[in-house]
Design an enzyme around this catalytic site. Structure first.
Site, PDB file in Angstrom:
ATOM      1  N   SER A 166     -22.424  58.500 -63.299  1.00  0.00           N
ATOM      2  CA  SER A 166     -21.932  59.224 -64.644  1.00  0.00           C
ATOM      3  C   SER A 166     -20.400  59.794 -64.153  1.00  0.00           C
ATOM      4  O   SER A 166     -19.951  60.065 -65.207  1.00  0.00           O
ATOM      5  CB  SER A 166     -22.533  60.115 -64.962  1.00  0.00           C
ATOM      6  OG  SER A 166     -23.746  59.625 -65.984  1.00  0.00           O
ATOM      7  N   LYS A 207     -17.821  58.361 -66.274  1.00  0.00           N
ATOM      8  CA  LYS A 207     -17.673  58.813 -67.717  1.00  0.00           C
ATOM      9  C   LYS A 207     -16.331  59.420 -67.944  1.00  0.00           C
ATOM     10  O   LYS A 207     -15.866  59.367 -69.058  1.00  0.00           O
ATOM     11  CB  LYS A 207     -18.705  59.637 -68.232  1.00  0.00           C
ATOM     12  CG  LYS A 207     -20.206  58.821 -68.290  1.00  0.00           C
ATOM     13  CD  LYS A 207     -21.343  59.680 -68.669  1.00  0.00           C
ATOM     14  CE  LYS A 207     -22.719  59.080 -69.288  1.00  0.00           C
ATOM     15  NZ  LYS A 207     -23.542  58.588 -68.293  1.00  0.00           N
ATOM     16  N   TYR A 213     -20.902  49.248 -69.681  1.00  0.00           N
ATOM     17  CA  TYR A 213     -21.357  50.786 -69.172  1.00  0.00           C
ATOM     18  C   TYR A 213     -22.005  50.521 -68.019  1.00  0.00           C
ATOM     19  O   TYR A 213     -21.469  51.405 -66.836  1.00  0.00           O
ATOM     20  CB  TYR A 213     -22.096  51.057 -70.344  1.00  0.00           C
ATOM     21  CG  TYR A 213     -22.606  52.277 -69.871  1.00  0.00           C
ATOM     22  CD1 TYR A 213     -22.124  53.899 -70.008  1.00  0.00           C
ATOM     23  CD2 TYR A 213     -24.214  52.647 -69.587  1.00  0.00           C
ATOM     24  CE1 TYR A 213     -22.850  54.972 -69.564  1.00  0.00           C
ATOM     25  CE2 TYR A 213     -24.779  53.735 -69.095  1.00  0.00           C
ATOM     26  CZ  TYR A 213     -24.157  54.974 -69.176  1.00  0.00           C
ATOM     27  OH  TYR A 213     -24.637  56.002 -68.832  1.00  0.00           O
ATOM     28  N   TYR A 263     -24.335  68.394 -67.481  1.00  0.00           N
ATOM     29  CA  TYR A 263     -25.544  68.298 -68.328  1.00  0.00           C
ATOM     30  C   TYR A 263     -25.827  69.429 -68.407  1.00  0.00           C
ATOM     31  O   TYR A 263     -25.440  70.669 -68.725  1.00  0.00           O
ATOM     32  CB  TYR A 263     -26.529  67.244 -67.943  1.00  0.00           C
ATOM     33  CG  TYR A 263     -25.861  65.935 -67.510  1.00  0.00           C
ATOM     34  CD1 TYR A 263     -25.164  65.148 -68.250  1.00  0.00           C
ATOM     35  CD2 TYR A 263     -26.084  65.564 -66.136  1.00  0.00           C
ATOM     36  CE1 TYR A 263     -24.474  64.132 -68.116  1.00  0.00           C
ATOM     37  CE2 TYR A 263     -25.275  64.355 -65.678  1.00  0.00           C
ATOM     38  CZ  TYR A 263     -24.803  63.720 -66.405  1.00  0.00           C
ATOM     39  OH  TYR A 263     -24.237  62.646 -66.283  1.00  0.00           O
ATOM     40  N   VAL A 323     -25.706  60.294 -61.064  1.00  0.00           N
ATOM     41  CA  VAL A 323     -27.297  60.264 -60.412  1.00  0.00           C
ATOM     42  C   VAL A 323     -27.114  59.670 -59.021  1.00  0.00           C
ATOM     43  O   VAL A 323     -28.215  59.229 -58.398  1.00  0.00           O
ATOM     44  CB  VAL A 323     -28.296  59.676 -61.344  1.00  0.00           C
ATOM     45  CG1 VAL A 323     -28.537  60.647 -62.535  1.00  0.00           C
ATOM     46  CG2 VAL A 323     -27.902  58.234 -61.877  1.00  0.00           C
TER      47      VAL A 323
HETATM   48  N1  GLN Z   1     -26.401  60.917 -65.122  1.00  0.00           N
HETATM   49  C1  GLN Z   1     -26.036  59.587 -64.575  1.00  0.00           C
HETATM   50  O1  GLN Z   1     -25.233  59.398 -63.830  1.00  0.00           O
HETATM   51  C2  GLN Z   1     -26.674  58.518 -65.433  1.00  0.00           C
HETATM   52  C3  GLN Z   1     -26.109  57.432 -65.555  1.00  0.00           C
HETATM   53  C4  GLN Z   1     -27.001  56.076 -65.492  1.00  0.00           C
HETATM   54  N2  GLN Z   1     -25.992  54.963 -65.168  1.00  0.00           N
HETATM   55  C5  GLN Z   1     -27.843  56.051 -66.667  1.00  0.00           C
HETATM   56  O2  GLN Z   1     -27.269  55.623 -67.837  1.00  0.00           O
HETATM   57  O3  GLN Z   1     -28.796  56.362 -66.821  1.00  0.00           O
END
Ligand code: GLN
Length: 308
Positions: A66, A69, A192, A244, A262
């Protein structure tokens, strides 16, 4: 002010947080991520002047997940008017897990912010519309920012996530049902997942994101990627939403804009000064790197930095 920043300070910090390994849990909802050894620990700092400090596994590449993002939002800001983006995605913290569907249904398919999965999927949908080859374009941008021509996607991780994509697909289809998704869902998921599967090291991450500490200017580049105001706005959203449901705790303990993934990576920004990247694959309950946050907390204390 605090201790001077150097490699031995970073070594020291890693030695202090290493005992935390074993207290968190490596992400396993994407099977390919569960294959990563939990023992990795790395940190790198890139200053706005281009100095690099590093310790531990600072040069081992991992899945940035993420953290990407922030890159997709940055790319969208170079292709869209700001108002076009913010009419489709909000700027508020969600107070929910990153892949939650509940709020999205209640709020008619408009994601709370670009750093939770629904928000990032909308941003990827917008990139799909304006870029002819969104995966290739992202690679070009990141290779340039990181100064690494061989940066690439981890196709094994992207494939693994694609094979377990029910929840992200549900999120995208729900948004489509509300009219907030223009392109083919499968195509956008593919983009994505590739962005999430970018493989980068702490050092590459620190170089890449130093533009957020440097008024939008990438390292060694006169041309800004985004303007100073936009860099400030991204930092503000990282404070409220980058971690988050752990954003409050992170602001309290670390006191810097941050964005986690993650894969166990976190980037943190000291505006005007530096970007810090840490990596430790085990996560806490909110999905943020457990030892990574501890390392950033110690570093913030030792060098006496906080935006508050
Ligand atoms: N928090 C993350 O890093 C989530 C990214 C992961 N690729 C997902 O879509 O669940």
């Amino acid at each position: 002010m605090g201790t001077e920043l150097d490699n031995s300070l970073l070594e020291d910090i890693l030695a202090q947080v290493r005992p935390l390994i074993g207290r968190g849990k490596v992400a396993d909802y994407i099977p390919a991520l569960a294959e990563v050894s939990p023992d990795h620990l790395g940190i790198a700092v890139c200053t706005t002047k281009g100095e690099i400090f590093r310790a531990g596994d600072a040069n081992t590449r991992f899945s940035i997940q993420s953290i990407s993002k922030v890159l997709s939002l940055t790319l969208a800001l170079t292709r869209y008017q700001e108002s076009e983006i913010w009419q489709r995605v909000g700027k508020e913290p969600s107070g929910q897990p990153f892949n939650s569907l509940v709020q999205l249904e209640l709020e008619q398919g408009k994601p709370r912010n670009p750093f939770i999965n629904p928000g990032a999927l909308v941003v990827c949908d917008m990139l799909q519309t304006r870029l002819t080859a969104p995966k290739q374009r992202m690679l070009e941008v990141v290779r340039q920012l990181a100064g690494s021509a061989d940066l690439n996607y981890d196709r094994h991780v992207a494939r693994s996530e694609f094979d377990h994509s029910d929840r992200n697909a549900a999120i995208a289809y729900l948004m489509k049902s509300f009219g907030n998704f223009d392109n083919d869902v499968i195509t956008v998921l593919h983009t994505y997942f590739h962005y999430c599967a970018l493989r980068m090291s702490c050092e590459e991450l620190a170089r890449t994101f130093v533009y957020l500490a440097n008024k939008g200017h990438p390292l060694g580049n006169e041309q800004p990627l985004i303007d100073a105001r936009q860099a400030r706005q991204i930092n503000a959203m990282m404070v409220t939403s980058g971690m988050y449901d752990g954003a409050g705790e992170f602001a309290y303990r670390v006191g810097m804009p941050g964005k986690s993934g993650v894969g166990g990576g976190i980037i943190a920004i000291v505006p005007g000064e530096m970007c810090i990247a840490v990596w430790s694959p085990e996560l806490d309950a909110a999905g943020n790197s457990l030892a990574g946050i501890a390392a950033l907390e110690l570093l913030a204390q030792r060098i006496g930095r906080s935006i508050f």
